[in-house]
Design an enzyme around this catalytic site. Structure first.
Site, mmCIF file in Angstrom:
data_model
loop_
_atom_site.group_PDB
_atom_site.id
_atom_site.type_symbol
_atom_site.label_atom_id
_atom_site.label_comp_id
_atom_site.label_asym_id
_atom_site.label_seq_id
_atom_site.Cartn_x
_atom_site.Cartn_y
_atom_site.Cartn_z
ATOM 1 N N GLU A 75 -20.440 18.883 11.816
ATOM 2 C CA GLU A 75 -19.756 19.180 11.188
ATOM 3 C C GLU A 75 -20.594 19.402 9.746
ATOM 4 O OE1 GLU A 75 -16.844 19.549 13.171
ATOM 5 O OE2 GLU A 75 -16.691 18.371 14.422
ATOM 6 N N TYR A 121 2.951 6.663 -1.342
ATOM 7 C CA TYR A 121 2.063 6.119 -1.638
ATOM 8 C C TYR A 121 0.834 7.263 -0.389
ATOM 9 C CZ TYR A 121 1.586 1.455 -3.225
ATOM 10 O OH TYR A 121 1.855 0.954 -4.527
#
Length: 215
Positions: A75, A121
């Protein structure tokens, strides 16, 4: 311990922590992090987060050449695209975490902002999370898709595959991708309910207070 050695140990520590908590299993997931000389340390291809060897991490120099260690994750085009388009990026983390992948497959998921505004958050640590289409693992087109975002998103989820987060350093990237997975879990737990989400005014307040990129 040199800073390079500490970064190697930190990558293996956090990888093992995520493996032990079931955030990515088998030989899935990959991590890269900037070194002080502008190079990269990268987890090797086919490696398990549960048993990484600090000495065998893939090492790239500042010109992007593989100079030491095992063969890197397939990747790399995905990681490279984040570093190219987000100059502040000090680390990139990719997982195959269950709840994030599940949300990526739901027909109602908004591809431009795939997580519901459930907590402050998630907004603070992630901004808007872009859902990218499915790509074959290792396909260089994943990197092209990230480049197409022109650095505007620090977090994406690859459909039917998993989340990818870039942040200023390794710890921040770990915390952000864990927040993404927890918010995806909440999204599934609350699916079909009349859950009270953050209002537009509350979102705007978080974005302004914590200087979140919300474009």
């Amino acid at each position: 311990m040199t800073n390079d050695s500490k970064l190697r140990e930190d990558i293996c520590f956090w990888a093992r922590s995520m493996f032990d908590r079931g955030l990515t299993g088998g030989a899935s997931g990959n991590i890269s992090a900037r070194t002080e000389d502008g190079g990269l340390l990268v987890t090797p291809t086919g490696s398990s987060f549960g048993r990484l060897d600090p000495a065998r991490l893939s090492r790239f120099d500042a010109q992007g050449r593989h100079v030491d260690g095992d063969k890197p994750t397939k990747e790399m085009p995905l990681h490279s695209a984040f570093y190219e388009t987000r100059k502040s990026a000090g680390a990139v983390v990719h997982l195959h975490s269950t709840h994030s992948v599940a949300v990526s497959m739901l027909p109602e998921t908004d591809p431009d902002n795939m997580l519901r505004p459930l907590t402050a958050y998630s907004i603070m640590r992630l901004g808007k999370v872009k859902l990218l289409p499915y790509f074959r693992p290792g396909d260089a087109a994943m990197g092209d898709a990230v480049r197409g975002l022109a650095g505007k998103r620090s977090a994406v989820v690859l459909a039917n595959h998993g989340p990818v987060v870039a942040s200023k350093n390794l710890e921040a990237a770990i915390f952000a991708i864990e927040e993404l997975e927890e918010t995806a879990k909440l999204t599934l737990l609350l699916r079909g309910s009349d859950a009270v989400e953050l209002t537009d005014a509350q979102i705007a307040d978080v974005v302004k207070t914590f200087e979140v990129d919300w474009d």
